[in-house]
Design an enzyme around this catalytic site. Sequence first.
Site, PDB file in Angstrom:
ATOM      1  N   GLU A  19       0.839  -1.244  -0.219  1.00 26.98           N
ATOM      2  CA  GLU A  19      -0.001   0.008  -0.116  1.00 26.98           C
ATOM      3  C   GLU A  19       0.865   1.229  -0.009  1.00 26.98           C
ATOM      4  O   GLU A  19       1.860   1.222   0.879  1.00 26.98           O
ATOM      5  CB  GLU A  19      -0.988  -0.001   1.217  1.00 26.98           C
ATOM      6  CG  GLU A  19      -1.834   1.318   1.255  1.00 26.98           C
ATOM      7  CD  GLU A  19      -2.586   1.180   2.445  1.00 26.98           C
ATOM      8  OE1 GLU A  19      -3.645   0.424   2.391  1.00 26.98           O
ATOM      9  OE2 GLU A  19      -2.629   1.978   3.355  1.00 26.98           O
ATOM     10  N   TYR A 147     -11.561  -5.641  10.517  1.00 29.42           N
ATOM     11  CA  TYR A 147     -11.010  -5.137  11.555  1.00 29.42           C
ATOM     12  C   TYR A 147     -10.340  -6.269  12.745  1.00 29.42           C
ATOM     13  O   TYR A 147     -11.476  -6.475  13.487  1.00 29.42           O
ATOM     14  CB  TYR A 147     -11.441  -4.111  12.134  1.00 29.42           C
ATOM     15  CG  TYR A 147     -11.530  -2.797  11.310  1.00 29.42           C
ATOM     16  CD1 TYR A 147     -10.857  -1.808  11.255  1.00 29.42           C
ATOM     17  CD2 TYR A 147     -12.510  -2.795  10.273  1.00 29.42           C
ATOM     18  CE1 TYR A 147     -10.749  -0.679  10.133  1.00 29.42           C
ATOM     19  CE2 TYR A 147     -12.813  -1.846   9.428  1.00 29.42           C
ATOM     20  CZ  TYR A 147     -11.912  -0.743   9.384  1.00 29.42           C
ATOM     21  OH  TYR A 147     -11.878   0.348   8.410  1.00 29.42           O
TER      22      TYR A 147
END
Length: 289
Positions: A19, A147
């Site tokens: 990323e 998450y």
Amino acid sequence: MNLKLAELFGKGKTVFSFEVFPPKRDVPIETIYETLDELQYLKPDFISVTYGASGSLADNSTCEIASAIKADYGIESAAHLTCVNSTRHEIDVMLERLQDGGVENIMALRGDYVPGIEPKHDFEHASDLITYIKSKHYDFGISAACYPEGHPDSTDQVSDVLNLKKKVDAGAEHLVSQLFFDNQIFYDFVDKAKIAGINTPIEAGIMPVTNSKQIERMVSLCGASLPAKFTKMMQRYENKPEAMRDAGIAYATNQIVDLLSHNVDGIHLYTMNNPYIAKRISENVKSLL
């Protein structure tokens, strides 16, 4: 070539991806291409690009960078797209831009609430954005966030996993986890996701921590818990920048080695636009992938 990120999985190789984020407004955009010039030699399976810092239509950097990653570097890309501060019209404009730029994959996110700015209320959740994209004529691959320790706004982990199931049912084909520093938390989360009927590939998001300010910011944003061995490392080396960097790389490497031994679907490395760190970690684990 049209390639959905979900198609990378299940081919006998662990997916390894990066990323990056667009430069801040006062930094020339060329700096990200200097980073990509080095990252390309590490041959990641794809590179995702976070949403532009301003989150406005005037900021086209995410689309530009994601398009260049695919067109100029020959690496599959995914563009982050947030929705809580956008109208349907603004999302339509972004989708057109991404399609025109040859971007095939979108990381659909709710995004953060901005203090002092009223949300647009066209989209309350990432699942709303995914449903909206799927209702259009586009053929994007859709990824979403998950998450391991629960979304900061969720009341409990059960409801958080059920909300994640809504994203998958809406059309998310691939999931990338928020950062974590205790692998057992990730394994427990994956088990809960499977019990809930979530069978999409789940990549483990790994953040190499190389300075104490970085970790303070990350923990305040996502609430990741810190194992005792991680805290001891931070305390020992926080005033020794080079030692802290090397310790952070070693910790992230050890996490990845353990994850690979547990047959994780993929590793998504938060590079923080630092090719040196990405290179060190990639070299440490390349024989294991």
